[in-house]
Design a protein around this motif. Structure first.
Motif, PDB file in Angstrom:
ATOM      1  N   LEU A   7       0.864  -1.185   0.000  1.00  0.00           N
ATOM      2  CA  LEU A   7       0.000   0.000   0.000  1.00  0.00           C
ATOM      3  C   LEU A   7       0.904   1.240   0.000  1.00  0.00           C
ATOM      4  O   LEU A   7       0.842   2.095   0.883  1.00  0.00           O
ATOM      5  N   TRP A  37       0.531   5.764   0.312  1.00  0.00           N
ATOM      6  CA  TRP A  37      -0.580   6.127   1.203  1.00  0.00           C
ATOM      7  C   TRP A  37      -0.053   6.956   2.374  1.00  0.00           C
ATOM      8  O   TRP A  37      -0.387   8.133   2.505  1.00  0.00           O
ATOM      9  N   HIS A  64      -5.862  13.174   1.141  1.00  0.00           N
ATOM     10  CA  HIS A  64      -5.186  12.059   0.463  1.00  0.00           C
ATOM     11  C   HIS A  64      -5.271  10.789   1.291  1.00  0.00           C
ATOM     12  O   HIS A  64      -5.650   9.721   0.784  1.00  0.00           O
ATOM     13  N   ARG A  65      -4.944  10.883   2.566  1.00  0.00           N
ATOM     14  CA  ARG A  65      -4.937   9.684   3.413  1.00  0.00           C
ATOM     15  C   ARG A  65      -6.336   9.102   3.582  1.00  0.00           C
ATOM     16  O   ARG A  65      -6.504   7.877   3.652  1.00  0.00           O
ATOM     17  N   TYR A  79      -7.225   7.739  -0.398  1.00  0.00           N
ATOM     18  CA  TYR A  79      -6.345   6.878  -1.194  1.00  0.00           C
ATOM     19  C   TYR A  79      -6.538   5.400  -0.861  1.00  0.00           C
ATOM     20  O   TYR A  79      -6.598   4.549  -1.754  1.00  0.00           O
ATOM     21  N   ILE A  80      -6.612   5.092   0.426  1.00  0.00           N
ATOM     22  CA  ILE A  80      -6.871   3.717   0.869  1.00  0.00           C
ATOM     23  C   ILE A  80      -8.030   3.750   1.860  1.00  0.00           C
ATOM     24  O   ILE A  80      -7.997   4.507   2.837  1.00  0.00           O
ATOM     25  N   GLU A 109      -4.324   6.232  10.981  1.00  0.00           N
ATOM     26  CA  GLU A 109      -4.587   5.513   9.732  1.00  0.00           C
ATOM     27  C   GLU A 109      -4.126   4.064   9.836  1.00  0.00           C
ATOM     28  O   GLU A 109      -4.797   3.151   9.340  1.00  0.00           O
TER      29      GLU A 109
END
Length: 394
Positions: free
Chosen positions: A13, A16, A55-56, A59-60, A97
């Motif tokens: 991943l 990320w 983004h965090r 993104y995932i 996260e």
């Protein structure tokens, strides 16, 4: 006791929690930053925080863990930065996260390899080390100790979680041969020449001591069946006499093998040339080292210059000032045939060891509208599966 309880079929991943500009160029818009070190130094605090947090969050997500499981994978390798706990300004921590990732993994039957991907002042000089052209971390005992404390904190936090497969001590600390092969100071020019002064590859002697120290700092906080992983420093066969004592339990050796490395080593850019190199180097060396440690190929992909239609000079892109191919020179069928053949050859090589992690799960580049990126979609596992380039039944 140094066996694996299952064959690893995993994916990274990447991009990320540790950023790489080429994988998500939009994050760097409005700046000249080429790496994560300079991004917060060129944006206002408010803009930087907003970009990173969005983004965090996007993104995932939970959905990606469902997708990864549905594709038949069993493990994810999650690169994390040295500032994961939010104690190194101006960076923003990301431990929450990682907490979420563990909850998702445990819910959907996946396991996690935590990979400490960066170190202060750089362990390799690559963009993925967080700061281009700077490789001085191992020269500063206080920063070496800081990294050890980060590993300890991660081990304490996750060492008893069912979702933990293992902890990787440090990603790609570079040694002399790869430093020269990649021509790091030219390929990844430093922004601040004073900061970069004194940059040099890590020695194998240093890495041996560091890995042993890290093992003893981490192991007390992990359940016995959890793995401690060390990277080969791009010297796969140099570790035969390492950690042979009984005290070292469930230690795994990680090697990263890319066709672009093969190209920079002189591999012929044909399907037969790649396959010969895979057999003579990747497969042979992994088979040899599997006698000493369970060996995983922690990073690899299908990317190669043949399918791009031009010599990428070892995987250099538009971000390295290269023009790139402006239009496809191969049909979809021809590309699929190349990728499938090379996927099967590489998977056969990794199966001589204990498994693999593909780099990467996804990218946010537009290979259609942005010129110069033809062929780079093969770094994206999701696309590679969708296009039939990756044999998911392997």
């Amino acid at each position: 006791m140094n066996g694996l309880n299952k064959n690893i079929k995993g994916v990274n991943l990447g991009n990320w929690l540790v950023l790489e500009k080429w994988m998500s160029p939009a994050l760097f818009q409005g700046t000249t930053a080429e790496d994560e070190y300079y991004l917060p130094r060129q944006l206002s605090r408010e803009v930087y925080e907003a970009r990173i947090q969005i983004h965090r969050a996007e993104y995932i997500t939970e959905r990606d863990f469902v997708h990864i499981k549905a594709m038949g994978f069993n493990t994810v390798r999650i690169p994390v930065p040295y500032f994961i706990f939010g104690d190194r300004e101006p960076f923003i921590g990301c431990i929450e996260e990682l907490d979420k990732a563990f909850n998702w993994a445990e819910r959907y039957g996946l396991q996690i390899l935590i990979d400490l991907h960066t170190a202060p002042l750089g362990q390799n000089g690559f963009d993925n080390g967080g700061i281009c052209g700077v490789c001085k971390w191992s020269q500063y005992p206080s920063e070496v100790e800081f990294v050890l404390t980060v590993l300890e904190r991660l081990a304490k936090r996750y060492g008893r979680r069912t979702g933990l497969w293992g902890i990787e001590i440090l990603n790609e600390p570079i040694t002399e041969n790869m430093w020269k092969q990649m021509n790091v100071e030219i390929r990844y020019p430093a922004v601040d020449k004073n900061l970069a002064r004194g940059s040099a590859p890590n020695t194998l002697e240093f890495l041996r001591g560091f890995y042993q120290n890290a093992y003893h700092r981490i192991r007390p906080h992990l359940l016995p069946e959890k793995y401690i992983v060390f990277h080969d420093g791009f010297e796969l066969t140099a570790w035969k006499d390492f950690m042979r004592e009984d005290v070292y339990q469930n230690v795994v050796l990680d090697t990263h093998q890319y066709l672009m490395f093969a190209e920079s080593d002189g591999c012929e850019q044909t399907v037969e040339g790649y396959k010969a190199y895979i057999t003579e180097h990747f497969e042979k060396d992994i088979e040899e080292m599997q006698q000493y440690f369970p060996v995983i190929c922690g990073e690899w992909c299908l990317f190669n210059s043949l399918a791009c239609g031009w010599d990428t000079k070892g995987g250099q892109s538009v971000l390295n000032g290269m023009e790139g191919k402006q239009e496809e020179s191969l049909s979809d069928e021809e590309k699929k045939a190349i990728y499938l053949e090379l996927a099967k050859a590489q998977l056969h090589a990794w199966n001589q060891g204990s498994g693999y992690f593909y780099w990467n799960y996804k990218l946010l580049i537009d290979t259609v509208n942005d010129s110069g990126w033809i062929g780079w979609d093969s770094w994206d596992l999701g696309r590679s599966v969708d296009f039939g380039w990756f044999p998911t039944e392997e």
